[in-house]
Motif scaffolding. Structure first.
Motif, PDB file in Angstrom:
ATOM      1  N   ASN A 168       0.817  -1.218   0.000  1.00 17.27           N
ATOM      2  CA  ASN A 168       0.000   0.000   0.000  1.00 17.27           C
ATOM      3  C   ASN A 168       0.851   1.269   0.000  1.00 17.27           C
ATOM      4  O   ASN A 168       0.396   2.314   0.476  1.00 17.27           O
ATOM      5  CB  ASN A 168      -0.980   0.027   1.175  1.00 17.27           C
ATOM      6  CG  ASN A 168      -2.017  -1.071   1.082  1.00 17.27           C
ATOM      7  OD1 ASN A 168      -2.208  -1.661   0.023  1.00 17.27           O
ATOM      8  ND2 ASN A 168      -2.685  -1.361   2.189  1.00 17.27           N
ATOM      9  N   VAL A 181       5.914  -1.309 -11.807  1.00 17.53           N
ATOM     10  CA  VAL A 181       5.283  -2.036 -10.706  1.00 17.53           C
ATOM     11  C   VAL A 181       6.271  -3.060 -10.164  1.00 17.53           C
ATOM     12  O   VAL A 181       6.613  -4.029 -10.851  1.00 17.53           O
ATOM     13  CB  VAL A 181       3.987  -2.749 -11.161  1.00 17.53           C
ATOM     14  CG1 VAL A 181       3.410  -3.574  -9.998  1.00 17.53           C
ATOM     15  CG2 VAL A 181       2.954  -1.740 -11.651  1.00 17.53           C
ATOM     16  N   LYS A 210      -1.677  -8.554  -4.226  1.00 16.79           N
ATOM     17  CA  LYS A 210      -1.362  -7.130  -4.098  1.00 16.79           C
ATOM     18  C   LYS A 210      -0.879  -6.544  -5.426  1.00 16.79           C
ATOM     19  O   LYS A 210      -1.196  -5.394  -5.771  1.00 16.79           O
ATOM     20  CB  LYS A 210      -0.306  -6.931  -3.013  1.00 16.79           C
ATOM     21  CG  LYS A 210      -0.802  -7.212  -1.600  1.00 16.79           C
ATOM     22  CD  LYS A 210      -1.850  -6.193  -1.189  1.00 16.79           C
ATOM     23  CE  LYS A 210      -2.262  -6.356   0.256  1.00 16.79           C
ATOM     24  NZ  LYS A 210      -3.274  -5.355   0.656  1.00 16.79           N
ATOM     25  N   GLU A 214      -2.777  -3.552  -7.586  1.00 15.25           N
ATOM     26  CA  GLU A 214      -2.094  -2.328  -8.007  1.00 15.25           C
ATOM     27  C   GLU A 214      -2.265  -2.100  -9.506  1.00 15.25           C
ATOM     28  O   GLU A 214      -2.545  -0.976  -9.955  1.00 15.25           O
ATOM     29  CB  GLU A 214      -0.611  -2.398  -7.647  1.00 15.25           C
ATOM     30  CG  GLU A 214       0.166  -1.148  -8.008  1.00 15.25           C
ATOM     31  CD  GLU A 214       1.624  -1.184  -7.579  1.00 15.25           C
ATOM     32  OE1 GLU A 214       2.389  -0.312  -8.030  1.00 15.25           O
ATOM     33  OE2 GLU A 214       2.002  -2.082  -6.786  1.00 15.25           O
TER      34      GLU A 214
END
Length: 468
Positions: A168, A181, A210, A214
């Motif tokens: 996060n 990423v 996760k 994203e």
């Protein structure tokens, strides 16, 4: 200011990775109206780290400046891969000192991979007293606390947390079109010349859920392209439980999200599986661009480098990729002058380059890194001879690059327009699926779009074209 030995020169593989949810920033107005300057050295990972740093400091109220002079905060995000990167950082640090002499309240910070090297970290703290904060790649999220403590004249201690993965985290991305990423951190390969396992730590893969969250968010925000990022990206998941995804499986899941283009860097030939080749071949939005570092074409030197493959195995892998993905553009990294490299070894490298016909290559003279095994290898080849070999190699690489680019002339290709070109005030630029830089006239209205471009001219490092 107390600093730990951020690089212990031992990767604690027995430690358990903790997945920690990052907390929202506090004291967002602490530095409201103050300015900062951020300079980034090194690889894509460093660039992405700088996107995180930008979000952190601007969350405290800082405003970014394009020049160092007159700012309140200077941040140097450093690279440790080659000696040249060290020299550039120290050269710029001299300019920072002049600014500090004019403004004693200026805060100077050094972060990144150099800060993870014990000898460098200690040298900075001992010899460069005007540097206020030093922190490594594992402690970026603590930067706001360090700044607050520095403003309050409070001593602080940074704890090295190289085993953790923070989720996060918010980034101030350089682009609204393309995004990096991180899918993993660190590396377990321990190539004998490489400092990365010591500065970035052991391999820690993010949980696939996760990563997919994203990228789904990026897709919803209109991003056209994502690059999956890792020091050894195709080893993703090998440190995770069996029920987690492998890298080819993750790649297909990302493809299913529907984002227009998917890239990944950097891959290691050792981990480049048949399943990965099949995944690339099976999806249109997984672009046919592969960076496949060779490092040397000599099996003897590859063994000294700890690369885990031979010249013959590399060529076999190259042929597999080209057979399944014929239109793949393949680029590489090559080190010249590794300790013990003979003329015969170097000729092996030239032979592989000619056989593979690389689209482009990043070439370097070997640079010994303190603490790596290769630093201690005997090296009796004069620098002049290494420079001459690099020149010969670059002549071949540049010739092949021009030949590859010339094949595009007359073709209509898809180009993602991502910004202003450096080739003229009225020009825009972007990249093909195969990572070819294309300059086009006008096209301002097509920023962020994938458009058809007729290639009209080819250079060694770029193409020129007209929007159709």
């Amino acid at each position: 200011m107390k600093m730990p030995n951020l690089l212990d020169a031992k990767i604690r593989n027995e430690s358990v990775v903790e997945y920690i949810e990052a907390e929202p920033l506090k004291d967002r107005d602490l530095f409201k109206g103050k300015t900062y300057f951020l300079k980034t050295y090194g690889c894509q990972m460093n660039v992405h780290d700088s996107e995180l740093i930008r979000n952190l400091v601007e969350g405290l109220g800082f405003i970014e400046s394009e020049k160092m002079e007159g700012t309140d905060l200077v941040i140097l995000n450093t690279c440790a891969i080659r000696e040249n990167a060290h020299d550039k950082m120290y050269g710029f640090l001299g300019r920072c000192k002049h600014e500090k002499d004019k403004n004693r309240d200026l805060i100077i910070c050094i972060c990144g991979c150099m800060a993870q090297e014990p000898s460098v970290c200690e040298e900075i703290l001992e010899k460069y007293k005007y540097v206020d904060i030093v922190f490594g790649t594992h402690n970026i999220h603590e930067f706001p606390t360090m700044l607050a403590n520095r403003m309050n004249k409070t001593d602080f201690e940074v704890e090295s947390i190289e085993g953790n993965v923070y989720e996060n985290l918010e980034y101030k991305r350089d682009s609204k079109i393309e995004a990096w990423v991180n899918i993993m951190y660190g590396c377990d390969k321990f190539c004998t010349y490489c400092i990365v396992p010591y500065t970035r730590g052991k391999q820690r893969s993010r949980k696939s859920s996760k990563i997919l969250e994203e990228i789904a968010d990026l897709k919803a925000r209109g991003y056209k392209e994502v690059t999956l990022l890792g020091q050894n990206v195709n080893a993703y998941g090998k440190d995770l439980p069996e029920e987690e995804l492998s890298f080819p499986e993750l790649l297909l899941k990302v493809s299913d999200l529907g984002i227009d283009r998917i890239r990944f860097v950097t891959s290691h030939p050792w981990d480049f599986s048949d399943e990965l080749i099949a995944a690339i071949a099976s999806r249109e939005n997984i672009v046919p661009y592969i960076h496949l570092p060779l490092q040397s074409g000599s099996s003897r030197i590859l063994k000294l480098m700890g690369r885990r493959y031979t010249k013959e195995e590399y060529l076999e892998l190259y042929d597999k990729i080209k057979n399944r993905v014929p239109n793949a553009a393949i680029t590489t990294d090559i080190i010249v002058g590794f300790p013990g490299e003979t003329e015969e070894d170097f000729l092996d490298t030239l032979e592989v380059v000619e056989k593979c016909q690389y689209d482009s290559a990043f070439t370097f003279i070997f640079s010994p890194r303190v603490g790596t095994p290769a630093e201690k290898l005997p090296d009796d080849t004069p620098l002049k001879e290494k420079e001459e070999r690099l020149h010969r190699l670059n002549e071949v690489v540049n010739r092949l690059s021009l030949e590859k680019n010339s094949q595009y002339v007359g073709q209509v290709v898809k180009v993602l327009i991502n910004g202003k070109s450096e080739k003229g005030e009225n020009k825009m630029c972007g990249y093909t699926e195969t990572m070819k830089l294309v300059n086009v006239e006008g096209a301002t209205e097509h920023l962020g779009e994938i458009v058809d471009v007729l290639i009209t001219d080819a250079k060694s490092f770029s193409l020129n074209g007209e929007i159709q």
